[in-house]
Enzyme design. Structure first.
Site, PDB file in Angstrom:
ATOM      1  N   ASN A   1      10.432  42.646  19.849  1.00 32.60           N
ATOM      2  CA  ASN A   1      11.839  43.032  19.904  1.00 32.60           C
ATOM      3  C   ASN A   1      12.638  41.886  19.296  1.00 32.60           C
ATOM      4  O   ASN A   1      12.785  40.836  19.910  1.00 32.60           O
ATOM      5  CB  ASN A   1      12.239  43.273  21.369  1.00 32.60           C
ATOM      6  CG  ASN A   1      13.732  43.468  21.537  1.00 32.60           C
ATOM      7  OD1 ASN A   1      14.455  43.683  20.570  1.00 32.60           O
ATOM      8  ND2 ASN A   1      14.194  43.385  22.778  1.00 32.60           N
ATOM      9  N   TRP A   2      13.132  42.109  18.085  1.00 31.67           N
ATOM     10  CA  TRP A   2      13.848  41.023  17.385  1.00 31.67           C
ATOM     11  C   TRP A   2      15.272  40.840  17.879  1.00 31.67           C
ATOM     12  O   TRP A   2      15.935  39.881  17.518  1.00 31.67           O
ATOM     13  CB  TRP A   2      13.833  41.292  15.871  1.00 31.67           C
ATOM     14  CG  TRP A   2      12.534  40.925  15.216  1.00 31.67           C
ATOM     15  CD1 TRP A   2      11.353  40.627  15.834  1.00 31.67           C
ATOM     16  CD2 TRP A   2      12.299  40.791  13.799  1.00 31.67           C
ATOM     17  NE1 TRP A   2      10.391  40.318  14.897  1.00 31.67           N
ATOM     18  CE2 TRP A   2      10.951  40.425  13.636  1.00 31.67           C
ATOM     19  CE3 TRP A   2      13.091  40.962  12.658  1.00 31.67           C
ATOM     20  CZ2 TRP A   2      10.374  40.211  12.381  1.00 31.67           C
ATOM     21  CZ3 TRP A   2      12.519  40.757  11.409  1.00 31.67           C
ATOM     22  CH2 TRP A   2      11.175  40.379  11.268  1.00 31.67           C
ATOM     23  N   LYS A   3      15.770  41.790  18.648  1.00 35.93           N
ATOM     24  CA  LYS A   3      17.159  41.721  19.123  1.00 35.93           C
ATOM     25  C   LYS A   3      18.098  41.535  17.932  1.00 35.93           C
ATOM     26  O   LYS A   3      17.810  42.039  16.857  1.00 35.93           O
ATOM     27  CB  LYS A   3      17.304  40.593  20.168  1.00 35.93           C
ATOM     28  CG  LYS A   3      16.213  40.689  21.236  1.00 35.93           C
ATOM     29  CD  LYS A   3      16.436  39.792  22.409  1.00 35.93           C
ATOM     30  CE  LYS A   3      15.289  39.983  23.402  1.00 35.93           C
ATOM     31  NZ  LYS A   3      15.511  39.303  24.661  1.00 35.93           N
TER      32      LYS A   3
ATOM     33  N   HIS B   1      17.144  48.501  27.638  1.00 35.51           N
ATOM     34  CA  HIS B   1      16.863  47.063  27.722  1.00 35.51           C
ATOM     35  C   HIS B   1      17.932  46.418  28.604  1.00 35.51           C
ATOM     36  O   HIS B   1      19.099  46.823  28.562  1.00 35.51           O
ATOM     37  CB  HIS B   1      16.864  46.436  26.329  1.00 35.51           C
ATOM     38  CG  HIS B   1      16.365  45.025  26.329  1.00 35.51           C
ATOM     39  ND1 HIS B   1      17.152  43.973  26.759  1.00 35.51           N
ATOM     40  CD2 HIS B   1      15.163  44.492  26.009  1.00 35.51           C
ATOM     41  CE1 HIS B   1      16.441  42.861  26.689  1.00 35.51           C
ATOM     42  NE2 HIS B   1      15.233  43.146  26.239  1.00 35.51           N
TER      43      HIS B   1
ATOM     44  N   GLU C   1      19.577  43.840  28.340  1.00 41.28           N
ATOM     45  CA  GLU C   1      20.753  43.332  27.613  1.00 41.28           C
ATOM     46  C   GLU C   1      21.731  44.464  27.302  1.00 41.28           C
ATOM     47  O   GLU C   1      22.937  44.244  27.225  1.00 41.28           O
ATOM     48  CB  GLU C   1      20.295  42.593  26.340  1.00 41.28           C
ATOM     49  CG  GLU C   1      19.701  41.235  26.691  1.00 41.28           C
ATOM     50  CD  GLU C   1      18.644  40.711  25.738  1.00 41.28           C
ATOM     51  OE1 GLU C   1      18.514  41.250  24.622  1.00 41.28           O
ATOM     52  OE2 GLU C   1      17.933  39.763  26.115  1.00 41.28           O
TER      53      GLU C   1
ATOM     54  N   GLU D   1      10.428  44.500  32.611  1.00 40.42           N
ATOM     55  CA  GLU D   1      11.017  43.258  32.141  1.00 40.42           C
ATOM     56  C   GLU D   1      11.939  42.676  33.219  1.00 40.42           C
ATOM     57  O   GLU D   1      13.118  43.043  33.299  1.00 40.42           O
ATOM     58  CB  GLU D   1      11.839  43.505  30.871  1.00 40.42           C
ATOM     59  CG  GLU D   1      11.013  43.997  29.702  1.00 40.42           C
ATOM     60  CD  GLU D   1      11.600  43.528  28.376  1.00 40.42           C
ATOM     61  OE1 GLU D   1      10.841  42.965  27.574  1.00 40.42           O
ATOM     62  OE2 GLU D   1      12.808  43.706  28.153  1.00 40.42           O
TER      63      GLU D   1
ATOM     64  N   GLY E   1       9.987  39.094  22.873  1.00 36.93           N
ATOM     65  CA  GLY E   1      11.259  38.807  22.223  1.00 36.93           C
ATOM     66  C   GLY E   1      11.125  37.612  21.288  1.00 36.93           C
ATOM     67  O   GLY E   1      10.630  37.733  20.171  1.00 36.93           O
ATOM     68  N   GLY E   2      11.524  36.448  21.772  1.00 35.63           N
ATOM     69  CA  GLY E   2      11.559  35.231  20.956  1.00 35.63           C
ATOM     70  C   GLY E   2      10.309  34.973  20.128  1.00 35.63           C
ATOM     71  O   GLY E   2      10.395  34.676  18.928  1.00 35.63           O
TER      72      GLY E   2
HETATM   73  P1  PGA Z   1      11.767  37.166  25.447  1.00 26.87           P
HETATM   74  O1  PGA Z   1      12.447  38.619  25.410  1.00 26.87           O
HETATM   75  O2  PGA Z   1      10.320  37.353  25.077  1.00 26.87           O
HETATM   76  O3  PGA Z   1      12.512  36.362  24.439  1.00 26.87           O
HETATM   77  O4  PGA Z   1      11.907  36.664  26.848  1.00 26.87           O
HETATM   78  C1  PGA Z   1      11.753  39.759  25.847  1.00 26.87           C
HETATM   79  C2  PGA Z   1      12.625  40.975  25.745  1.00 26.87           C
HETATM   80  O5  PGA Z   1      13.821  40.899  26.042  1.00 26.87           O
HETATM   81  O6  PGA Z   1      12.146  42.062  25.389  1.00 26.87           O
END
Ligand code: PGA
Length: 248
Positions: free
Chosen positions: A8-10, A93, A95, A163, A229-230
């Site tokens: 997930n590149w956000k 998600h 966020e 998550e 994510g990261g």
């Molecule tokens: P993260 O993010 O690996 O940077 O903690 C995971 C996500 O939000 O899907």
């Protein structure tokens, strides 16, 4: 049930980031993975990503509007994502739930929108730190599941991502025992909600997944993969996590 390694590149990545996708593609072509692979770049990159990735791995969106089209300025429908090369979309998600005040009812509507367009819905659930400390992690996840996952969900159209909000982007993760316990509990909730249709639905773990911790996380029973994510922004790290997936 093959594991899924999903990135997930956000809100990260412009044209230059297409080279990361090319690197991931080369890694996959050099060594056929035992898991399914998905990257969800920003929607602005999807169409070009499709050219770069060809069919080496799958692409997904990070959110969609419940409706197929209409007067919803700035929104993107599941049909548009599909048209741009996505085969799945993340919905709910934390966020989105937090910064866009998305309710579970809206998340469920988005999942139905994804299905209508022929996309797999990756539905996220998970508790905040406050909720975990108050001992209500299970209760929150059970509520998220009951209200965000429509009854027509099955292994073909739905993936669930556990998550814990406090583990996202923080470098902190639950213990392996806690992840195992929550995944077993989520599996139980899915069975209660969907009966036989719950069979085979993959449950991903997400939150500060790294090459180092992915070995043990992916080895846990009931972990159908990870949502990264990261570490998915760096091809080498993402490929290393992929190399830890298990043939199941
Ligand atoms: P993260 O993010 O690996 O940077 O903690 C995971 C996500 O939000 O899907």
């Amino acid at each position: 049930m093959r594991q899924l390694i999903a990135g997930n590149w956000k809100m990260n990545g412009e044209s230059g980031a297409l080279s990361t996708l090319l690197e991931i593609r080369k890694g996959i072509e050099a060594k056929t993975p035992v898991a399914d692979v998905l990257v969800c770049p920003p929607a602005t990159l999807l169409a070009r990503a499709r050219q770069v990735v060809a069919d080496a791995f799958a692409l997904g969106g990070q959110d969609c509007h419940p409706e197929p089209n209409g007067a919803y300025t700035g929104d993107i429908s599941a049909e548009m994502l599909r048209d741009s090369g996505a085969t799945s979309v993340i919905v709910g998600h934390s966020e989105r739930r937090r910064y866009h005040s998305e309710s579970s009812a809206l998340v469920a509507a988005k999942a139905r929108g994804a299905w209508r367009a022929g996309l797999t819905a990756i539905i996220c659930v998970g508790e905040t730190e406050l909720e975990r400390n108050a001992g209500s992690a299970r209760e929150v996840c059970s509520r998220h599941i009951g209200q965000s996952i429509p009854k027509a969900a099955n292994a073909d159209n739905t993936i669930v991502a556990y998550e814990p909000v406090w583990a996202i982007g923080t470098g902190r993760t639950p213990t392996l025992a806690e992840i195992g316990e929550m995944h077993a509990y989520i599996r139980k909730c899915l069975a209660q909600l969907l009966r036989d249709d719950a069979e085979g639905i993959r449950i991903l773990y997400g939150g500060s997944v790294t090459p180092a911790n992915s070995i043990e996380i992916l080895a846990l029973e009931n972990v159908g993969g990870v949502l990264v994510g990261g570490a998915s922004l760096k091809a080498a790290q993402f490929l290393e996590i992929l190399s830890h997936a298990l043939a199941r």
